[in-house]
Design an enzyme around this catalytic site. Structure first.
Site, PDB file in Angstrom:
ATOM      1  N   LYS A  23       3.096   4.361  -1.358  1.00 15.36           N
ATOM      2  CA  LYS A  23       3.275   4.851   0.022  1.00 15.36           C
ATOM      3  C   LYS A  23       4.374   5.908   0.000  1.00 15.36           C
ATOM      4  O   LYS A  23       5.384   5.831   0.699  1.00 15.36           O
ATOM      5  CB  LYS A  23       3.623   3.689   0.955  1.00 15.36           C
ATOM      6  CG  LYS A  23       3.508   4.014   2.447  1.00 15.36           C
ATOM      7  CD  LYS A  23       2.106   4.353   2.880  1.00 15.36           C
ATOM      8  CE  LYS A  23       2.070   4.557   4.397  1.00 15.36           C
ATOM      9  NZ  LYS A  23       0.760   5.078   4.834  1.00 15.36           N
ATOM     10  N   ASP A  58      -0.471  -7.283  -4.650  1.00 13.22           N
ATOM     11  CA  ASP A  58      -0.873  -8.581  -4.110  1.00 13.22           C
ATOM     12  C   ASP A  58      -2.011  -8.398  -3.112  1.00 13.22           C
ATOM     13  O   ASP A  58      -3.036  -9.085  -3.166  1.00 13.22           O
ATOM     14  CB  ASP A  58       0.335  -9.242  -3.447  1.00 13.22           C
ATOM     15  CG  ASP A  58       0.117 -10.713  -3.135  1.00 13.22           C
ATOM     16  OD1 ASP A  58      -0.963 -11.250  -3.462  1.00 13.22           O
ATOM     17  OD2 ASP A  58       1.031 -11.334  -2.566  1.00 13.22           O
ATOM     18  N   ASP A  76      -2.779   2.483   2.201  1.00 15.57           N
ATOM     19  CA  ASP A  76      -3.735   2.283   3.294  1.00 15.57           C
ATOM     20  C   ASP A  76      -5.074   2.916   2.965  1.00 15.57           C
ATOM     21  O   ASP A  76      -6.135   2.331   3.216  1.00 15.57           O
ATOM     22  CB  ASP A  76      -3.175   2.800   4.619  1.00 15.57           C
ATOM     23  CG  ASP A  76      -2.475   4.143   4.489  1.00 15.57           C
ATOM     24  OD1 ASP A  76      -2.331   4.662   3.362  1.00 15.57           O
ATOM     25  OD2 ASP A  76      -2.050   4.689   5.528  1.00 15.57           O
ATOM     26  N   ASP A  99      -6.287  -9.053  -3.902  1.00 13.52           N
ATOM     27  CA  ASP A  99      -6.986 -10.064  -3.104  1.00 13.52           C
ATOM     28  C   ASP A  99      -8.144  -9.435  -2.326  1.00 13.52           C
ATOM     29  O   ASP A  99      -9.215 -10.028  -2.198  1.00 13.52           O
ATOM     30  CB  ASP A  99      -6.024 -10.754  -2.137  1.00 13.52           C
ATOM     31  CG  ASP A  99      -5.223 -11.859  -2.811  1.00 13.52           C
ATOM     32  OD1 ASP A  99      -5.337 -11.995  -4.046  1.00 13.52           O
ATOM     33  OD2 ASP A  99      -4.483 -12.571  -2.121  1.00 13.52           O
ATOM     34  N   TYR A 113       9.508  -8.765  -2.813  1.00 14.29           N
ATOM     35  CA  TYR A 113       9.447 -10.212  -3.010  1.00 14.29           C
ATOM     36  C   TYR A 113      10.741 -10.755  -3.616  1.00 14.29           C
ATOM     37  O   TYR A 113      11.112 -11.908  -3.395  1.00 14.29           O
ATOM     38  CB  TYR A 113       8.280 -10.595  -3.917  1.00 14.29           C
ATOM     39  CG  TYR A 113       6.915 -10.480  -3.270  1.00 14.29           C
ATOM     40  CD1 TYR A 113       6.766 -10.062  -1.954  1.00 14.29           C
ATOM     41  CD2 TYR A 113       5.770 -10.790  -3.983  1.00 14.29           C
ATOM     42  CE1 TYR A 113       5.520  -9.958  -1.375  1.00 14.29           C
ATOM     43  CE2 TYR A 113       4.510 -10.688  -3.409  1.00 14.29           C
ATOM     44  CZ  TYR A 113       4.393 -10.263  -2.104  1.00 14.29           C
ATOM     45  OH  TYR A 113       3.156 -10.171  -1.524  1.00 14.29           O
TER      46      TYR A 113
END
Length: 372
Positions: A189, A245, A221, A249, A142
């Protein structure tokens, strides 16, 4: 205690839900003899419209001179639907996090017993879920260098982390785990990304300082899948910015509504408290926005200043409102005229009268005092 609180209501439903959090904080101040002073400033789309800047200098100065920040929401359709816009509401929030050094985002996720049937997940899967998500907030993709070729056909975003950035949030997560079930899951990851391999190395080394905490690892994942299959396995989740993030959510479905999820963004000097939902422009001004996430964010603000009795009273008021279905339409099909402000009224009244549970539903619907 005296606290100066900067209020940044923002866009969409932000002002509506933030007003309820302020209402509840004022009730706490009255009940416990505190002084909370609130001062408001623009941010996001509202600030762009007024000042052509999503984070005006005066807003930033107010935040830096305050003890804490109560944030609403940002975003507006005219910017969301325009990918060519050079100035965007979200830039204000990202700059605020960076300028204030708010590197740790903390998001509690809880399955309330009285709302198990509201979740799209099966009750036996989510019952008992209680997770604390620690998301790194000022690094990663970001905030990395961004590139778009002159012809507009190629783009890139740099994801970068330092050992220092990882260590400082990891320490907070481990300390929190020590007060909970003593388990941390690092979501990364590491089979693909070099930044994730650094995260795994740094956190593994740091874990030696917390021998009472169990550390395990999940690729993002698989973590996303496990959040749906067996969320009860998690205690504290630690992860980087982008993954946090998405995962946090996703976790909102456990509680049955994203309108229940509060958050705190913490730095070495400053702290900001906000619901994780967006600006929800379709609901603006209709009185249907769920204020509970904003109210629980206010409870996290109190906890930040070690006002735990006060915070717990707010949480009790929230649970009572859920139990009695004094909630907005996202959670309540029985009493559709319970508005955003009425939920705030009830919880504020509960704080003043926590032992009085004789509820007059007629008064609720008339907008009068909720407790006899």
């Amino acid at each position: 205690m005296k606290l100066n609180i900067a209020v940044l209501p923002g866009d969409g439903i932000g002002p509506e839900v933030t007003n309820q959090a302020i209402k509840v904080l004022k009730a706490i101040a009255l009940e416990f003899d505190h002084t909370f002073l609130f001062k408001e400033a623009p941010v996001g789309a509202e600030a762009i419209d007024k000042h052509n800047n999503p984070l005006p200098d005066n807003t930033l100065d107010l935040c830096k001179s305050s003890d804490a920040i109560l944030f609403g929401a940002i975003g507006a359709p005219k910017y969301d639907n325009d990918p060519t816009a050079k100035v965007r509401p979200e830039q204000g929030l990202l700059k605020l996090r960076k300028e204030l050094g708010l590197y740790a985002n903390i998001r509690p996720v809880k399955a309330y017993d009285m709302l198990l049937d509201k979740s799209p997940l099966k009750q036996h899967i989510i019952e008992g879920t209680d997770i604390s998500i620690y998301r790194e907030l000022t690094g990663g993709i970001y905030f990395g260098k961004k590139y778009l070729s002159e012809d507009g056909n190629t783009a890139s975003d740099l994801c970068e982390y330092s050992k220092y950035e990882i260590e400082r949030i990891a320490h907070l997560a481990f300390k929190n785990a020590q007060s909970r079930k003593k388990k941390i899951t690092l979501v990364d990851k590491a089979n693909v990304l070099e930044t994730s391999r650094l995260w795994r190395k740094v956190v593994t080394d740091l874990a030696k300082d917390y021998p009472d905490v169990t550390l395990d690892f999940l690729f993002v994942d698989n973590a996303a899948m496990q959040m749906i299959l067996n969320p009860k396995q998690f205690d504290v989740i630690l992860t980087e910015n982008l993954f946090g993030d998405v995962i946090s959510d996703e976790a909102s479905v456990i509680g049955g509504s994203i309108g229940l999820l509060a958050s705190a963004s913490i730095g070495d000097k400053y702290a900001m408290f906000e619901p994780i939902h967006g600006s929800y422009p379709q609901a603006t001004g209709k009185g249907i926005a769920n204020p509970i996430a904003s109210i629980l964010s206010a409870a996290m603000l109190l906890e930040h200043f070690d006002l735990h009795e006060e915070a717990n009273l707010i949480k009790e008021g929230v649970e009572k409102s859920l139990k009695l279905e004094i909630t907005t339409p996202d959670l309540n099909a029985s009493y559709t005229n319970v508005s955003t402000s009425k939920v705030g009224d009830f919880i504020a009244d509960f704080i003043s009268n926590p032992n009085d549970t004789n509820i007059n539903f007629n008064n609720i619907h008339l907008g009068q005092s909720t407790i006899i």
